[in-house]
Design a protein around this motif. Structure first.
Motif, PDB file in Angstrom:
ATOM      1  N   THR A  90      29.482  47.177  44.007  1.00 12.00           N
ATOM      2  CA  THR A  90      30.877  46.802  44.165  1.00 12.00           C
ATOM      3  C   THR A  90      31.745  48.062  44.256  1.00 12.00           C
ATOM      4  O   THR A  90      31.635  48.941  43.396  1.00 12.00           O
ATOM      5  N   THR A  99      44.486  48.217  44.964  1.00 10.10           N
ATOM      6  CA  THR A  99      45.365  47.358  44.170  1.00 10.10           C
ATOM      7  C   THR A  99      46.702  48.042  43.914  1.00 10.10           C
ATOM      8  O   THR A  99      47.768  47.436  44.057  1.00 10.10           O
ATOM      9  N   ASP A 274      41.861  44.047  42.175  1.00 10.40           N
ATOM     10  CA  ASP A 274      42.061  42.791  42.904  1.00 10.40           C
ATOM     11  C   ASP A 274      40.832  42.485  43.759  1.00 10.40           C
ATOM     12  O   ASP A 274      40.686  43.012  44.866  1.00 10.40           O
ATOM     13  N   PHE A 275      39.948  41.625  43.248  1.00  7.42           N
ATOM     14  CA  PHE A 275      38.717  41.309  43.948  1.00  7.42           C
ATOM     15  C   PHE A 275      38.946  40.433  45.183  1.00  7.42           C
ATOM     16  O   PHE A 275      38.010  40.197  45.946  1.00  7.42           O
ATOM     17  N   SER A 276      40.170  39.974  45.403  1.00  9.96           N
ATOM     18  CA  SER A 276      40.444  39.210  46.627  1.00  9.96           C
ATOM     19  C   SER A 276      40.365  40.104  47.864  1.00  9.96           C
ATOM     20  O   SER A 276      40.309  39.605  48.990  1.00  9.96           O
ATOM     21  N   ASN A 279      35.018  40.171  50.328  1.00 10.04           N
ATOM     22  CA  ASN A 279      34.370  38.902  50.672  1.00 10.04           C
ATOM     23  C   ASN A 279      33.208  38.728  49.694  1.00 10.04           C
ATOM     24  O   ASN A 279      32.153  39.347  49.848  1.00 10.04           O
ATOM     25  N   MET A 280      33.390  37.878  48.681  1.00  9.01           N
ATOM     26  CA  MET A 280      32.390  37.761  47.626  1.00  9.01           C
ATOM     27  C   MET A 280      31.093  37.130  48.124  1.00  9.01           C
ATOM     28  O   MET A 280      30.076  37.166  47.421  1.00  9.01           O
ATOM     29  N   ASP A 339      40.093  36.629  35.964  1.00  8.20           N
ATOM     30  CA  ASP A 339      40.306  36.761  37.408  1.00  8.20           C
ATOM     31  C   ASP A 339      38.982  36.787  38.163  1.00  8.20           C
ATOM     32  O   ASP A 339      38.851  36.202  39.243  1.00  8.20           O
ATOM     33  N   LEU A 340      37.971  37.460  37.598  1.00 11.57           N
ATOM     34  CA  LEU A 340      36.659  37.505  38.239  1.00 11.57           C
ATOM     35  C   LEU A 340      36.062  36.113  38.390  1.00 11.57           C
ATOM     36  O   LEU A 340      35.506  35.771  39.446  1.00 11.57           O
ATOM     37  N   LYS A 342      37.638  33.351  38.689  1.00  8.25           N
ATOM     38  CA  LYS A 342      38.358  32.683  39.776  1.00  8.25           C
ATOM     39  C   LYS A 342      37.847  33.106  41.146  1.00  8.25           C
ATOM     40  O   LYS A 342      37.907  32.336  42.111  1.00  8.25           O
ATOM     41  N   GLN A 343      37.333  34.331  41.232  1.00 13.21           N
ATOM     42  CA  GLN A 343      36.821  34.847  42.508  1.00 13.21           C
ATOM     43  C   GLN A 343      35.375  34.420  42.769  1.00 13.21           C
ATOM     44  O   GLN A 343      34.793  34.832  43.767  1.00 13.21           O
TER      45      GLN A 343
END
Length: 600
Positions: A90, A99, A274-276, A279-280, A339-340, A342-343
């Protein structure tokens, strides 16, 4: 020659970069020109009320494949080729600077080229006896991304010295697409070898060391009329005559002190990555860099709860590049984990530079991971010396001399021991809170090798290491042991000889790894000591270098040779440790998977 911060900045006398250029790579067209000191398109966008555009890349990666050495342990078990493993993770550093830049009003995009094209492999160039395999996005794919994004500034990360050739090739591609795009590089390698980075590429700027704040300051300077580039901390570039310019040697490490700052203050300094941006779906593989996942669904991610390290091992770049140890605060980390989830992240690898600096904090980190139902691997490396100190307890601490006892690297552990914490209790706690795999930095069986590298002597207390591995295994935590072979250190003083770890001493470490496997260690992972730009050892070890950056600067190949051993002898020693400690079947499985054969 040092650089001075004035208009009379001197030129670095140089015949060219020492190690960077891979002779088998195509020659570059864009070398030696003055750096672009402003972004014309970025300034124009601002004038039109638009946000300047920033495109950040992890470049495609390469790995070396070459014939197995004759009469090596690999050859004896029928492995015909030696393949450096795929290593990517990552892009934490890019997430951090992106971010901050987005919060400052920039339009930012991250492209993780290795993972976006993970299954795309092709032979790139021949090197020595083998060839480089490229994996990740192709040039055509990246060209399309660049032309579609129409950025004003392109940043290219280079954390790993062995990947420098790929960073410089991508910079050349960008310059060929649009000569007016400003090019910036940063990361561990670009920081540690910034002079060669600017001499050996099309990059306009190198950002040196921690760049969370500096990157956005550079963007501001590039996209506003009349701003002073020289006011940006940690920046270096080429002047009007092609000379190297580094206006200030100061690094802008973030001042994070949870006991003195509330959450909002710390979020201002270090926003949640910000992991948004990512593309996970690119991180769904059943294996990560430490072995097999326990969750068969969702994405995995590498994350951090602390940054920096104060130990100052002379083979490690972290204290200089990442700065001193700082905890981000449990409240910060709690928000980060929420937050992670949520991603779409379902398990994580903790990449802290020194999680065990404060064992009580580390235990609270584990409790938060359990709260968010995130199984985890400690991959940054648990410090064996602090675990041993925790294990041996007050009686051992009382026997330490006063200077050692007051060493700041032991302070938090000694306080934890005084509060009643034991190694068994620590291990039980992280196991109950979802830790299923740790990387234990054993390093060496040889105290001289450790002490000459500014590593704690406690690492050499072998009976404690055996006991700790048994405790980890008892609590269901797999231990991957890290070992280092081939230490080369300068003389300790005038008239003294340098320390070169002999093959006989290396054999002791091989035997040690074999014995630790018998105590329950899950996997023995040997690295070869490698000169790393930015470390205290870099200047001295350069004289022993026998490879260039492309052809094996990876800890899996020997980069140095001395009058006591050849590069081939050290490589054979590494293969011997792998096969003797792990067994032929698991080594074959490692080659098949392309990662450590560790299953929870």
């Amino acid at each position: 020659m040092d650089l001075i911060a004035s208009q009379d900045t001197v030129r670095i006398e140089s015949c060219g970069p020492g190690f960077s250029v891979a002779p088998t790579r195509p020659l570059l067209s864009h070398l030696g020109q003055p750096s672009l000191l402003s972004s014309r398109t970025g300034i124009r966008r601002r004038a039109n009320g638009e946000a300047p555009r920033v495109l950040l890349f992890v470049p495609p990666y390469t790995r070396l494949i070459e014939p197995t050495l004759d009469d090596s342990a690999f050859a004896r078990i029928g492995i015909d080729t030696f393949e450096v493993m795929k290593r990517a993770g990552t892009p934490i550093g890019l997430l951090r600077i992106a971010t901050v830049a987005r919060r400052a009003g920039y339009e930012v995009q991250i492209v993780d080229a290795p993972f976006a094209g993970w299954s795309q492999e092709s032979s790139l160039v021949k090197v020595d006896q083998g060839h480089l395999i490229r994996y990740g996005l192709t040039d055509a794919q990246m060209r399309k991304i660049i032309e579609t994004a129409q950025p004003d500034i392109v940043g290219i990360q280079c954390n790993y010295t062995v990947q420098w050739g790929n960073a410089r090739a991508l910079a050349e591609l960008v310059r060929n697409i649009d000569p007016n795009l400003v090019l910036v590089t940063g990361g561990a390698h670009s920081s540690g070898d910034w002079k060669n980075a600017l001499l050996d590429s099309a990059f306009d700027f190198a950002l040196i060391n921690e760049a969370d704040r500096a990157f956005t300051l550079l963007l501001d300077a590039l996209t506003h009329e009349g701003t002073d580039i020289n006011a940006v901390p940690g920046v270096a570039y080429r002047g009007s005559r092609g000379q190297l310019v580094r206006p200030s040697h100061k690094s802008s490490y973030l001042s994070i002190v949870p006991k003195r700052q509330d959450l909002d203050e710390r979020l201002g300094l270090m926003p949640l990555p910000d992991f948004s941006f990512l593309n996970m779906n690119h991180y769904l593989q059943p294996y990560h860099s430490s072995g097999a996942r326990v969750r068969k669904y969702g994405a995995w991610a590498q994350i951090f709860s602390t940054i920096g390290c104060n130990v100052n091992c002379n083979f490690c770049y972290i204290p200089k590049i990442n700065g001193p140890w700082r905890a981000l605060g449990l409240d910060w980390f709690d928000l980060h984990l929420a937050d992670l989830v949520k991603q779409g992240v379902t398990e994580v690898l903790i990449e802290d530079d020194h999680l065990m600096h404060d064992p009580l904090y580390a235990m609270e980190v584990g409790r938060l991971l359990k709260k968010h139902d995130l199984p985890w691997v400690e991959e940054g490396g648990l410090s064996l010396f602090n675990l041993i100190l925790l294990h041996l307890g007050e009686r051992f601490i009382a026997q330490m001399d006063e200077k050692e006892r007051k060493n700041p690297q032991y302070r938090n552990v000694i306080e934890a021991v005084k509060g009643g914490l034991t190694a068994r209790e620590f291990i039980r706690s992280i196991a109950e809170n979802g830790c299923y795999n740790i990387y234990l930095a054993v390093e060496s069986a040889n105290e001289d090798a450790l002490v000459n590298s500014n590593k704690s002597r406690l690492n050499a207390i072998q009976h404690s290491t055996f006991e700790l591995i048994e405790i980890f295994t008892e609590h269901g935590i797999q231990v991957t042991g890290g070992f280092m072979l081939g230490f080369v250190n300068p003389p300790a003083g005038p008239g003294q000889k340098p320390f070169v770890e002999s093959l006989e001493l290396i054999d002791r470490t091989i035997d040690y790894a074999v014995n630790l496997m018998g105590a329950g260690m899950a996997y023995a992972n040997p690295f070869i000591v490698t000169p790393i730009p930015g470390t205290p050892m870099w200047e001295y070890q350069q004289q022993f270098v026998v490879r260039h950056y492309d052809n094996g600067w990876s800890h899996e190949k020997a980069t140095m040779a001395t009058d006591q051993w050849s590069a081939e002898a050290i490589e054979k020693a590494r293969m011997e440790l792998l096969v003797r400690a792990n067994g032929a079947d698991r080594v074959r499985e490692m080659v098949r998977r392309g990662t450590w054969p560790v299953d929870a």
